[in-house]
Design a protein around this motif. Structure first.
Motif, PDB file in Angstrom:
ATOM      1  N   HIS A  72       0.858  -1.186   0.000  1.00  0.00           N
ATOM      2  CA  HIS A  72       0.000   0.000   0.000  1.00  0.00           C
ATOM      3  C   HIS A  72       0.891   1.232   0.000  1.00  0.00           C
ATOM      4  O   HIS A  72       1.785   1.357   0.827  1.00  0.00           O
ATOM      5  CB  HIS A  72      -0.890   0.033   1.244  1.00  0.00           C
ATOM      6  CG  HIS A  72      -1.895  -1.060   1.279  1.00  0.00           C
ATOM      7  ND1 HIS A  72      -3.195  -0.874   0.897  1.00  0.00           N
ATOM      8  CD2 HIS A  72      -1.802  -2.362   1.639  1.00  0.00           C
ATOM      9  CE1 HIS A  72      -3.858  -2.001   1.030  1.00  0.00           C
ATOM     10  NE2 HIS A  72      -3.031  -2.921   1.483  1.00  0.00           N
ATOM     11  N   ILE A  73       0.616   2.146  -0.916  1.00  0.00           N
ATOM     12  CA  ILE A  73       1.279   3.450  -0.947  1.00  0.00           C
ATOM     13  C   ILE A  73       0.153   4.479  -0.938  1.00  0.00           C
ATOM     14  O   ILE A  73      -0.434   4.774  -1.972  1.00  0.00           O
ATOM     15  CB  ILE A  73       2.174   3.603  -2.184  1.00  0.00           C
ATOM     16  CG1 ILE A  73       3.267   2.548  -2.154  1.00  0.00           C
ATOM     17  CG2 ILE A  73       2.757   5.001  -2.251  1.00  0.00           C
ATOM     18  CD1 ILE A  73       4.163   2.530  -3.339  1.00  0.00           C
ATOM     19  N   GLY A  74      -0.164   4.957   0.241  1.00  0.00           N
ATOM     20  CA  GLY A  74      -1.345   5.811   0.373  1.00  0.00           C
ATOM     21  C   GLY A  74      -2.580   4.984   0.082  1.00  0.00           C
ATOM     22  O   GLY A  74      -2.799   3.933   0.662  1.00  0.00           O
ATOM     23  N   ARG A  75      -3.387   5.456  -0.870  1.00  0.00           N
ATOM     24  CA  ARG A  75      -4.579   4.706  -1.263  1.00  0.00           C
ATOM     25  C   ARG A  75      -4.299   3.756  -2.416  1.00  0.00           C
ATOM     26  O   ARG A  75      -5.151   2.954  -2.775  1.00  0.00           O
ATOM     27  CB  ARG A  75      -5.684   5.677  -1.647  1.00  0.00           C
ATOM     28  CG  ARG A  75      -6.215   6.421  -0.446  1.00  0.00           C
ATOM     29  CD  ARG A  75      -7.267   7.432  -0.751  1.00  0.00           C
ATOM     30  NE  ARG A  75      -8.012   7.188  -1.969  1.00  0.00           N
ATOM     31  CZ  ARG A  75      -9.002   7.917  -2.391  1.00  0.00           C
ATOM     32  NH1 ARG A  75      -9.385   8.941  -1.674  1.00  0.00           N
ATOM     33  NH2 ARG A  75      -9.624   7.648  -3.514  1.00  0.00           N
ATOM     34  N   LYS A  76      -3.137   3.847  -3.007  1.00  0.00           N
ATOM     35  CA  LYS A  76      -2.774   2.984  -4.136  1.00  0.00           C
ATOM     36  C   LYS A  76      -2.317   1.620  -3.619  1.00  0.00           C
ATOM     37  O   LYS A  76      -1.622   1.521  -2.624  1.00  0.00           O
ATOM     38  CB  LYS A  76      -1.659   3.629  -4.946  1.00  0.00           C
ATOM     39  CG  LYS A  76      -1.254   2.826  -6.152  1.00  0.00           C
ATOM     40  CD  LYS A  76      -0.253   3.591  -6.971  1.00  0.00           C
ATOM     41  CE  LYS A  76       0.215   2.820  -8.152  1.00  0.00           C
ATOM     42  NZ  LYS A  76      -0.815   2.419  -9.076  1.00  0.00           N
ATOM     43  N   LYS A  77      -2.737   0.567  -4.313  1.00  0.00           N
ATOM     44  CA  LYS A  77      -2.339  -0.792  -3.958  1.00  0.00           C
ATOM     45  C   LYS A  77      -1.543  -1.383  -5.120  1.00  0.00           C
ATOM     46  O   LYS A  77      -1.975  -1.318  -6.260  1.00  0.00           O
ATOM     47  CB  LYS A  77      -3.564  -1.669  -3.694  1.00  0.00           C
ATOM     48  CG  LYS A  77      -4.367  -1.249  -2.500  1.00  0.00           C
ATOM     49  CD  LYS A  77      -5.584  -2.111  -2.344  1.00  0.00           C
ATOM     50  CE  LYS A  77      -6.441  -1.608  -1.201  1.00  0.00           C
ATOM     51  NZ  LYS A  77      -7.668  -2.394  -1.081  1.00  0.00           N
ATOM     52  N   ILE A  78      -0.394  -1.958  -4.792  1.00  0.00           N
ATOM     53  CA  ILE A  78       0.438  -2.631  -5.791  1.00  0.00           C
ATOM     54  C   ILE A  78       0.423  -4.114  -5.459  1.00  0.00           C
ATOM     55  O   ILE A  78       0.827  -4.517  -4.376  1.00  0.00           O
ATOM     56  CB  ILE A  78       1.877  -2.086  -5.783  1.00  0.00           C
ATOM     57  CG1 ILE A  78       1.878  -0.617  -6.180  1.00  0.00           C
ATOM     58  CG2 ILE A  78       2.753  -2.903  -6.710  1.00  0.00           C
ATOM     59  CD1 ILE A  78       3.241   0.029  -6.109  1.00  0.00           C
ATOM     60  N   LEU A  79      -0.051  -4.901  -6.401  1.00  0.00           N
ATOM     61  CA  LEU A  79      -0.123  -6.341  -6.227  1.00  0.00           C
ATOM     62  C   LEU A  79       1.122  -6.969  -6.838  1.00  0.00           C
ATOM     63  O   LEU A  79       1.416  -6.769  -8.009  1.00  0.00           O
ATOM     64  CB  LEU A  79      -1.372  -6.897  -6.904  1.00  0.00           C
ATOM     65  CG  LEU A  79      -1.574  -8.404  -6.851  1.00  0.00           C
ATOM     66  CD1 LEU A  79      -1.774  -8.859  -5.414  1.00  0.00           C
ATOM     67  CD2 LEU A  79      -2.754  -8.800  -7.698  1.00  0.00           C
ATOM     68  N   ILE A  80       1.871  -7.705  -6.043  1.00  0.00           N
ATOM     69  CA  ILE A  80       3.060  -8.394  -6.522  1.00  0.00           C
ATOM     70  C   ILE A  80       2.619  -9.716  -7.132  1.00  0.00           C
ATOM     71  O   ILE A  80       1.903 -10.492  -6.496  1.00  0.00           O
ATOM     72  CB  ILE A  80       4.061  -8.661  -5.376  1.00  0.00           C
ATOM     73  CG1 ILE A  80       4.363  -7.374  -4.600  1.00  0.00           C
ATOM     74  CG2 ILE A  80       5.333  -9.290  -5.902  1.00  0.00           C
ATOM     75  CD1 ILE A  80       5.046  -6.318  -5.397  1.00  0.00           C
ATOM     76  N   ASP A  81       3.039  -9.973  -8.344  1.00  0.00           N
ATOM     77  CA  ASP A  81       2.657 -11.185  -9.069  1.00  0.00           C
ATOM     78  C   ASP A  81       3.155 -12.416  -8.321  1.00  0.00           C
ATOM     79  O   ASP A  81       4.316 -12.490  -7.913  1.00  0.00           O
ATOM     80  CB  ASP A  81       3.246 -11.139 -10.476  1.00  0.00           C
ATOM     81  CG  ASP A  81       2.687 -12.207 -11.382  1.00  0.00           C
ATOM     82  OD1 ASP A  81       1.970 -13.098 -10.889  1.00  0.00           O
ATOM     83  OD2 ASP A  81       2.951 -12.153 -12.587  1.00  0.00           O
ATOM     84  N   ASN A  82       2.273 -13.397  -8.128  1.00  0.00           N
ATOM     85  CA  ASN A  82       2.643 -14.619  -7.413  1.00  0.00           C
ATOM     86  C   ASN A  82       3.649 -15.470  -8.174  1.00  0.00           C
ATOM     87  O   ASN A  82       4.310 -16.312  -7.587  1.00  0.00           O
ATOM     88  CB  ASN A  82       1.398 -15.453  -7.099  1.00  0.00           C
ATOM     89  CG  ASN A  82       0.598 -14.865  -5.976  1.00  0.00           C
ATOM     90  OD1 ASN A  82       1.133 -14.159  -5.129  1.00  0.00           O
ATOM     91  ND2 ASN A  82      -0.682 -15.130  -5.965  1.00  0.00           N
ATOM     92  N   THR A  83       3.743 -15.294  -9.488  1.00  0.00           N
ATOM     93  CA  THR A  83       4.693 -16.087 -10.264  1.00  0.00           C
ATOM     94  C   THR A  83       6.060 -15.421 -10.373  1.00  0.00           C
ATOM     95  O   THR A  83       6.961 -15.995 -10.972  1.00  0.00           O
ATOM     96  CB  THR A  83       4.153 -16.340 -11.683  1.00  0.00           C
ATOM     97  OG1 THR A  83       4.038 -15.083 -12.375  1.00  0.00           O
ATOM     98  CG2 THR A  83       2.815 -17.036 -11.643  1.00  0.00           C
ATOM     99  N   ALA A  84       6.216 -14.221  -9.815  1.00  0.00           N
ATOM    100  CA  ALA A  84       7.490 -13.502  -9.927  1.00  0.00           C
ATOM    101  C   ALA A  84       8.539 -14.133  -9.013  1.00  0.00           C
ATOM    102  O   ALA A  84       8.295 -14.345  -7.825  1.00  0.00           O
ATOM    103  CB  ALA A  84       7.305 -12.034  -9.578  1.00  0.00           C
ATOM    104  N   ASP A  85       9.694 -14.420  -9.585  1.00  0.00           N
ATOM    105  CA  ASP A  85      10.797 -14.956  -8.791  1.00  0.00           C
ATOM    106  C   ASP A  85      11.396 -13.841  -7.941  1.00  0.00           C
ATOM    107  O   ASP A  85      11.575 -12.725  -8.405  1.00  0.00           O
ATOM    108  CB  ASP A  85      11.875 -15.542  -9.703  1.00  0.00           C
ATOM    109  CG  ASP A  85      11.396 -16.785 -10.425  1.00  0.00           C
ATOM    110  OD1 ASP A  85      10.534 -17.489  -9.875  1.00  0.00           O
ATOM    111  OD2 ASP A  85      11.894 -17.053 -11.536  1.00  0.00           O
ATOM    112  N   GLY A  86      11.711 -14.128  -6.694  1.00  0.00           N
ATOM    113  CA  GLY A  86      12.342 -13.159  -5.806  1.00  0.00           C
ATOM    114  C   GLY A  86      11.373 -12.216  -5.125  1.00  0.00           C
ATOM    115  O   GLY A  86      11.793 -11.246  -4.512  1.00  0.00           O
TER     116      GLY A  86
END
Length: 143
Positions: A108-122
């Motif tokens: 969460h960055i303020g009201r913005k949400k960043i979803l990290i991809d579950n298939t991303a390595d690392g």
């Protein structure tokens, strides 16, 4: 309450890039011709449920291909986030308001949400580092 600036350097630092797995790109490439074929066949027969189903397969194929644009690049200063439409935004670690690694890998960055991809390595290493940097840089001053 005063907050420290984002200038404090960590004792250790990783840098890297998070991108989706190449399998998603391959699945999108394989599904695209198949879904176009299904759509053309269902349009000839004019059965509504077949048209809707093949249209959904086509949309899923496009989504899988667009996910190839998704990327997070991080270093000691902060991280940059590029969404599936190719729009890139740069953030400092002290801008993060909340990290929820247990629930869908959300930042969460303020009201913005960043979803990290579950298939991303690392992704786990990035989330641990981001949480560590957030706590180090955004602690209140003792003044």
């Amino acid at each position: 309450m005063k907050y420290k600036s984002c200038r404090k350097k960590p004792k250790y630092m990783f840098s890297g890039t998070l991108t989706p797995s190449p399998y998603t790109w391959g699945m999108g490439l394989c599904c695209l011709p198949l879904s176009v074929l299904l759509l053309t066949l269902s349009l000839k027969e004019a059965v509504l449920w077949e048209i809707i189903l093949s249209g959904l397969f086509l949309l899923i194929s496009f989504y899988l291909l667009l996910r190839r644009n998704w990327k997070i690049t991080y270093d000691a200063e902060g991280f940059s986030y590029r969404n599936i439409f190719g729009i890139t935004r740069n953030y400092k670690y002290c801008q993060i308001t909340k990290i929820r690694p247990e629930e869908s890998n959300l930042i969460h960055i303020g009201r913005k949400k960043i979803l990290i991809d579950n298939t991303a390595d690392g992704r786990t290493r990035f989330l641990i580092q981001a949480e560590y940097r957030m706590k180090q840089e955004c602690q209140p001053d003792s003044d």
